[in-house]
Design a protein around this motif. Sequence first.
Motif, PDB file in Angstrom:
ATOM      1  N   MET A   1     -34.229  63.357  36.177  1.00  0.00           N
ATOM      2  CA  MET A   1     -34.191  64.101  37.644  1.00  0.00           C
ATOM      3  C   MET A   1     -32.729  64.114  37.903  1.00  0.00           C
ATOM      4  O   MET A   1     -32.453  65.165  38.739  1.00  0.00           O
ATOM      5  CB  MET A   1     -34.899  63.246  38.632  1.00  0.00           C
ATOM      6  CG  MET A   1     -36.430  63.283  38.644  1.00  0.00           C
ATOM      7  SD  MET A   1     -37.188  62.196  40.032  1.00  0.00           S
ATOM      8  CE  MET A   1     -38.684  62.116  39.519  1.00  0.00           C
ATOM      9  N   ALA A   2     -32.031  63.056  37.745  1.00  0.00           N
ATOM     10  CA  ALA A   2     -30.604  63.041  37.999  1.00  0.00           C
ATOM     11  C   ALA A   2     -29.628  63.668  37.210  1.00  0.00           C
ATOM     12  O   ALA A   2     -28.397  63.697  37.331  1.00  0.00           O
ATOM     13  CB  ALA A   2     -30.083  61.661  37.957  1.00  0.00           C
TER      14      ALA A   2
ATOM     15  N   GLU B   1     -45.430  61.009  38.651  1.00  0.00           N
ATOM     16  CA  GLU B   1     -44.317  60.348  38.882  1.00  0.00           C
ATOM     17  C   GLU B   1     -43.142  61.494  39.121  1.00  0.00           C
ATOM     18  O   GLU B   1     -42.051  60.629  40.137  1.00  0.00           O
ATOM     19  CB  GLU B   1     -43.780  59.428  37.523  1.00  0.00           C
ATOM     20  CG  GLU B   1     -44.853  58.530  37.166  1.00  0.00           C
ATOM     21  CD  GLU B   1     -45.760  59.434  36.192  1.00  0.00           C
ATOM     22  OE1 GLU B   1     -45.172  59.343  34.818  1.00  0.00           O
ATOM     23  OE2 GLU B   1     -46.745  59.817  36.288  1.00  0.00           O
ATOM     24  N   TRP B   2     -43.150  62.488  38.619  1.00  0.00           N
ATOM     25  CA  TRP B   2     -42.006  63.359  38.884  1.00  0.00           C
ATOM     26  C   TRP B   2     -41.994  64.068  40.321  1.00  0.00           C
ATOM     27  O   TRP B   2     -41.479  64.070  41.151  1.00  0.00           O
ATOM     28  CB  TRP B   2     -41.725  64.576  37.812  1.00  0.00           C
ATOM     29  CG  TRP B   2     -40.646  65.377  38.139  1.00  0.00           C
ATOM     30  CD1 TRP B   2     -40.505  66.140  38.911  1.00  0.00           C
ATOM     31  CD2 TRP B   2     -39.532  65.543  37.212  1.00  0.00           C
ATOM     32  NE1 TRP B   2     -39.249  66.780  38.937  1.00  0.00           N
ATOM     33  CE2 TRP B   2     -38.881  66.453  37.637  1.00  0.00           C
ATOM     34  CE3 TRP B   2     -39.037  64.941  35.963  1.00  0.00           C
ATOM     35  CZ2 TRP B   2     -37.639  66.812  37.338  1.00  0.00           C
ATOM     36  CZ3 TRP B   2     -37.886  64.999  35.357  1.00  0.00           C
ATOM     37  CH2 TRP B   2     -37.056  66.086  36.209  1.00  0.00           C
ATOM     38  N   TYR B   3     -43.328  64.761  40.376  1.00  0.00           N
ATOM     39  CA  TYR B   3     -43.493  65.813  41.481  1.00  0.00           C
ATOM     40  C   TYR B   3     -43.863  65.026  42.799  1.00  0.00           C
ATOM     41  O   TYR B   3     -43.466  65.676  44.023  1.00  0.00           O
ATOM     42  CB  TYR B   3     -44.335  66.796  41.263  1.00  0.00           C
ATOM     43  CG  TYR B   3     -45.975  66.461  40.978  1.00  0.00           C
ATOM     44  CD1 TYR B   3     -46.702  66.135  41.981  1.00  0.00           C
ATOM     45  CD2 TYR B   3     -46.476  66.287  39.739  1.00  0.00           C
ATOM     46  CE1 TYR B   3     -48.114  65.789  41.940  1.00  0.00           C
ATOM     47  CE2 TYR B   3     -47.833  66.107  39.562  1.00  0.00           C
ATOM     48  CZ  TYR B   3     -48.594  65.680  40.731  1.00  0.00           C
ATOM     49  OH  TYR B   3     -49.799  65.481  40.626  1.00  0.00           O
ATOM     50  N   LEU B   4     -44.336  63.735  42.623  1.00  0.00           N
ATOM     51  CA  LEU B   4     -44.473  63.133  43.890  1.00  0.00           C
ATOM     52  C   LEU B   4     -43.517  62.408  44.451  1.00  0.00           C
ATOM     53  O   LEU B   4     -43.256  61.932  45.506  1.00  0.00           O
ATOM     54  CB  LEU B   4     -45.868  62.182  43.702  1.00  0.00           C
ATOM     55  CG  LEU B   4     -47.041  63.051  43.784  1.00  0.00           C
ATOM     56  CD1 LEU B   4     -48.274  61.996  43.383  1.00  0.00           C
ATOM     57  CD2 LEU B   4     -47.463  63.610  45.022  1.00  0.00           C
ATOM     58  N   MET B   5     -42.515  61.989  43.648  1.00  0.00           N
ATOM     59  CA  MET B   5     -41.445  60.991  43.910  1.00  0.00           C
ATOM     60  C   MET B   5     -40.071  61.701  43.942  1.00  0.00           C
ATOM     61  O   MET B   5     -39.174  60.972  44.441  1.00  0.00           O
ATOM     62  CB  MET B   5     -41.603  59.944  42.873  1.00  0.00           C
ATOM     63  CG  MET B   5     -42.801  59.023  42.788  1.00  0.00           C
ATOM     64  SD  MET B   5     -43.185  58.128  44.501  1.00  0.00           S
ATOM     65  CE  MET B   5     -42.319  56.905  44.284  1.00  0.00           C
ATOM     66  N   CYS B   6     -39.892  62.909  43.273  1.00  0.00           N
ATOM     67  CA  CYS B   6     -38.756  63.391  43.208  1.00  0.00           C
ATOM     68  C   CYS B   6     -37.812  63.433  44.622  1.00  0.00           C
ATOM     69  O   CYS B   6     -36.368  63.215  44.515  1.00  0.00           O
ATOM     70  CB  CYS B   6     -38.694  64.781  42.680  1.00  0.00           C
ATOM     71  SG  CYS B   6     -39.592  66.168  43.527  1.00  0.00           S
TER      72      CYS B   6
END
Length: 257
Positions: A162-163, A26-31
């Motif tokens: 992330m933000a 969810e992090w590295y593919l969507m960031c």
Amino acid sequence: MIRNLVETLAQIPAESWNKIVEKEPEWYLMCDFLETYGFGKFAVLMLVAGLNDFQLKGKAEAAYWPKLKETLDGHEIPDTPKELEHILAEFYRNERLPKLKLRRLNRFLSSELATKLWRAEPDKVTRDFLRIWHELAAVMGQSKEAKTITFAMKCLGIALLMAGETDFSFERIPIPVDYRVRTFTERLGVAVKDDNDIRKFWNDVLEKLRKDVKINMIHLDSLVWQIGTLSKVGIVKHFARFGLKQVGEKLAEIVRE
């Protein structure tokens, strides 16, 4: 057992816990979408993706998140939740349980909650995090503890991380219980009758861990999900990637093969 587990996990530094979360698909593919979409649209995207992350065609990190990213990459940035629905419908029509997932997609993206979040700033979502959890469950007609609800909230929490937001309360939200979490819990020797036993166990672990390190259930769930079905050797190798081989070795001594 819980004492040994907590003592072992407490040896993971705060910065390593954050790196563990960054290894989630969810992090590295969507960031990258955070910058292109802006926070509000991205928050809505992450929530709806989390709501439909079930009954997949394969492992999430291979069959779901990369395909979702590919679909989004092929379209312009949506201006409204309805436009996002049209984009994502293309993806969910080809998934398992398409009718159900299309209904869930429409139900959320047609809601007042999605409309409010579409233009929300990170600090506002941070302040309203628990209220959003309750409202999301009501919108979807599900229990607050349902796996898809708690996982969607994890996805929203990842968007906040992330933000650059960290001061949101995730402690009351239970761990999303899926196959990997259930398997790892049982490998620790925990007597599991139902999902409530699993939630209670990890809530207890988190409460004790937070005396030593400032983490929340997002961090703990990310770790358990990543190592849940790994062999003892695999667990050691996984921790070695973060420079924590000794922690992996101690954890491998606790779990069953």
